[in-house]
Design a protein around this motif. Sequence first.
Motif, PDB file in Angstrom:
ATOM      1  N   SER A  12      67.986  26.761  93.974  1.00 29.32           N
ATOM      2  CA  SER A  12      68.311  27.278  92.644  1.00 29.32           C
ATOM      3  C   SER A  12      69.378  28.349  92.745  1.00 29.32           C
ATOM      4  N   ALA A  13      70.115  28.529  91.643  1.00 29.10           N
ATOM      5  CA  ALA A  13      71.146  29.556  91.572  1.00 29.10           C
ATOM      6  C   ALA A  13      71.435  29.851  90.111  1.00 29.10           C
ATOM      7  N   ALA A  14      71.722  31.102  89.810  1.00 30.89           N
ATOM      8  CA  ALA A  14      72.078  31.479  88.443  1.00 30.89           C
ATOM      9  C   ALA A  14      73.445  30.921  88.090  1.00 30.89           C
ATOM     10  N   GLY A  15      73.614  30.545  86.827  1.00 27.33           N
ATOM     11  CA  GLY A  15      74.886  30.003  86.368  1.00 27.33           C
ATOM     12  C   GLY A  15      75.835  31.111  85.963  1.00 27.33           C
ATOM     13  N   ILE A  16      76.478  31.710  86.940  1.00 29.49           N
ATOM     14  CA  ILE A  16      77.373  32.852  86.700  1.00 29.49           C
ATOM     15  C   ILE A  16      78.576  32.757  87.628  1.00 29.49           C
ATOM     16  N   PRO A  17      79.684  33.483  87.320  1.00 29.54           N
ATOM     17  CA  PRO A  17      80.813  33.544  88.254  1.00 29.54           C
ATOM     18  C   PRO A  17      80.381  34.201  89.561  1.00 29.54           C
ATOM     19  N   ALA A  63      78.445  27.085  84.959  1.00 27.35           N
ATOM     20  CA  ALA A  63      77.313  26.236  85.343  1.00 27.35           C
ATOM     21  C   ALA A  63      77.773  24.806  85.616  1.00 27.35           C
ATOM     22  N   LEU A  64      78.672  24.291  84.795  1.00 31.51           N
ATOM     23  CA  LEU A  64      79.160  22.928  85.010  1.00 31.51           C
ATOM     24  C   LEU A  64      80.012  22.850  86.273  1.00 31.51           C
ATOM     25  N   GLY A  65      80.773  23.903  86.560  1.00 27.20           N
ATOM     26  CA  GLY A  65      81.551  23.926  87.792  1.00 27.20           C
ATOM     27  C   GLY A  65      80.656  23.935  89.017  1.00 27.20           C
ATOM     28  N   MET A  66      79.562  24.690  88.951  1.00 32.18           N
ATOM     29  CA  MET A  66      78.594  24.701  90.049  1.00 32.18           C
ATOM     30  C   MET A  66      77.986  23.317  90.236  1.00 32.18           C
ATOM     31  N   ALA A  67      77.717  22.634  89.131  1.00 31.32           N
ATOM     32  CA  ALA A  67      77.155  21.286  89.207  1.00 31.32           C
ATOM     33  C   ALA A  67      78.115  20.343  89.919  1.00 31.32           C
ATOM     34  N   SER A  68      79.395  20.469  89.612  1.00 30.54           N
ATOM     35  CA  SER A  68      80.394  19.608  90.260  1.00 30.54           C
ATOM     36  C   SER A  68      80.431  19.852  91.763  1.00 30.54           C
ATOM     37  N   ALA A  69      80.392  21.132  92.160  1.00 32.24           N
ATOM     38  CA  ALA A  69      80.414  21.460  93.594  1.00 32.24           C
ATOM     39  C   ALA A  69      79.176  20.916  94.290  1.00 32.24           C
ATOM     40  N   ALA A  70      78.027  21.003  93.621  1.00 32.71           N
ATOM     41  CA  ALA A  70      76.787  20.507  94.209  1.00 32.71           C
ATOM     42  C   ALA A  70      76.817  18.984  94.363  1.00 32.71           C
ATOM     43  N   ALA A  71      77.424  18.297  93.401  1.00 36.06           N
ATOM     44  CA  ALA A  71      77.517  16.842  93.490  1.00 36.06           C
ATOM     45  C   ALA A  71      78.370  16.427  94.683  1.00 36.06           C
ATOM     46  N   VAL A  72      79.470  17.136  94.900  1.00 35.12           N
ATOM     47  CA  VAL A  72      80.316  16.849  96.063  1.00 35.12           C
ATOM     48  C   VAL A  72      79.535  17.079  97.355  1.00 35.12           C
ATOM     49  N   ALA A  73      78.666  18.103  97.348  1.00 32.80           N
ATOM     50  CA  ALA A  73      77.870  18.426  98.540  1.00 32.80           C
ATOM     51  C   ALA A  73      76.766  17.413  98.788  1.00 32.80           C
ATOM     52  N   GLY A  74      76.409  16.628  97.759  1.00 28.43           N
ATOM     53  CA  GLY A  74      75.457  15.550  97.985  1.00 28.43           C
ATOM     54  C   GLY A  74      74.143  15.622  97.239  1.00 28.43           C
ATOM     55  N   VAL A  75      74.008  16.499  96.216  1.00 27.47           N
ATOM     56  CA  VAL A  75      72.730  16.556  95.507  1.00 27.47           C
ATOM     57  C   VAL A  75      72.463  15.234  94.795  1.00 27.47           C
ATOM     58  N   LYS A  76      71.190  14.932  94.668  1.00 29.72           N
ATOM     59  CA  LYS A  76      70.765  13.728  93.954  1.00 29.72           C
ATOM     60  C   LYS A  76      70.380  14.031  92.511  1.00 29.72           C
ATOM     61  N   GLN A  77      70.079  15.301  92.225  1.00 29.93           N
ATOM     62  CA  GLN A  77      69.609  15.665  90.889  1.00 29.93           C
ATOM     63  C   GLN A  77      70.016  17.083  90.554  1.00 29.93           C
ATOM     64  N   LEU A  78      70.374  17.309  89.293  1.00 33.58           N
ATOM     65  CA  LEU A  78      70.752  18.621  88.781  1.00 33.58           C
ATOM     66  C   LEU A  78      69.870  18.960  87.595  1.00 33.58           C
ATOM     67  N   SER A  79      69.417  20.189  87.519  1.00 32.73           N
ATOM     68  CA  SER A  79      68.703  20.624  86.317  1.00 32.73           C
ATOM     69  C   SER A  79      69.308  21.935  85.833  1.00 32.73           C
ATOM     70  N   PHE A  80      69.213  22.152  84.546  1.00 31.24           N
ATOM     71  CA  PHE A  80      69.844  23.292  83.892  1.00 31.24           C
ATOM     72  C   PHE A  80      68.829  23.964  82.973  1.00 31.24           C
ATOM     73  N   GLU A  81      68.806  25.289  82.971  1.00 28.54           N
ATOM     74  CA  GLU A  81      67.895  26.013  82.089  1.00 28.54           C
ATOM     75  C   GLU A  81      68.524  27.322  81.650  1.00 28.54           C
ATOM     76  N   TYR A  82      68.481  27.558  80.340  1.00 28.46           N
ATOM     77  CA  TYR A  82      69.021  28.800  79.781  1.00 28.46           C
ATOM     78  C   TYR A  82      68.130  29.999  80.106  1.00 28.46           C
ATOM     79  N   LEU A  83      68.724  31.150  79.962  1.00 21.76           N
ATOM     80  CA  LEU A  83      68.028  32.414  80.186  1.00 21.76           C
ATOM     81  C   LEU A  83      66.863  32.580  79.214  1.00 21.76           C
ATOM     82  N   LYS A  84      65.729  33.002  79.740  1.00 27.58           N
ATOM     83  CA  LYS A  84      64.616  33.464  78.921  1.00 27.58           C
ATOM     84  C   LYS A  84      64.484  34.965  79.158  1.00 27.58           C
ATOM     85  N   VAL A  85      64.248  35.713  78.104  1.00 27.99           N
ATOM     86  CA  VAL A  85      64.195  37.165  78.196  1.00 27.99           C
ATOM     87  C   VAL A  85      62.761  37.643  77.981  1.00 27.99           C
TER      88      VAL A  85
END
Length: 279
Positions: A12-17, A63-85
Amino acid sequence: MMADMDVVVRLSAAGIPEPLRKVVEPRTAGFPVTIETITRLSARGVACGLRIQPIFPGYEEEALGMASAAAVAGVKQLSFEYLKVPGESVNTGIAAASRALGYDIVKRMHEQGVVRLGPDWTLSRDAKRPFVRRARRHSHALGVKFGAGDTEFIPWSDGNGCCGASELTQPDASHFTANFVGAIRASLARPDKAVRFETLLDLWSPAHSVGNYMDWRRRLTPEQRNGRSDWLAFMARRWNGGKSPYSPAFFDGVDATDDIDEAGFRVYDSSRLARELSR
């Protein structure tokens, strides 16, 4: 060892620069290390997934850029979740993240629309939906399975869950499906798109008690079960809504109808969800 095992490794990783990661995720090694880990595991045939969470409003492109990098690295699945406060973190962790990101996170969320979900505040489904739609399309364009981490969008996921998608990467896996999401997904294969309680009877669920795994205040006595297993009795208590925010209508694209079946359970309609998933 993992190369010889039937496992899925999810990181997992936060979707941030990346320059802000040391502030928002101070105890992590950074996203490049995550990508390196995925690359090494994938090269050995170990199935990997990446959960991008939390996604901060305004940083969806990252977040979408991170997803692209992960796909190149070989992930089989991506999940996304917004911040909960969580309410107790507004003046601590969220305040620090706001300073790092350069805007008031809570104010931004209020501008977009927030709702209360249990003890947490989160963006409304209307505010989340455009990005969830983009993330799903983006994942599919990358050739990767999609998972919606936000609870109300779980039926949008490929597979039976939001995050692991293990039945999509592990042959012959058996999955617990006798829940609201399982009934909704089963309805999508029917011409009338009706979500019925009786569907749960045809899906896999525990035959023995699950009471030990539940809060004692939620457990049901045999007298309260009407001949059902305690899990199906638990589902029955919540099916029509009113006991909690959860019912089939909690999930995006599913609507309550005025129809009640012979056992007194409301019938729901997943037509909107079916149209969305076919887009």
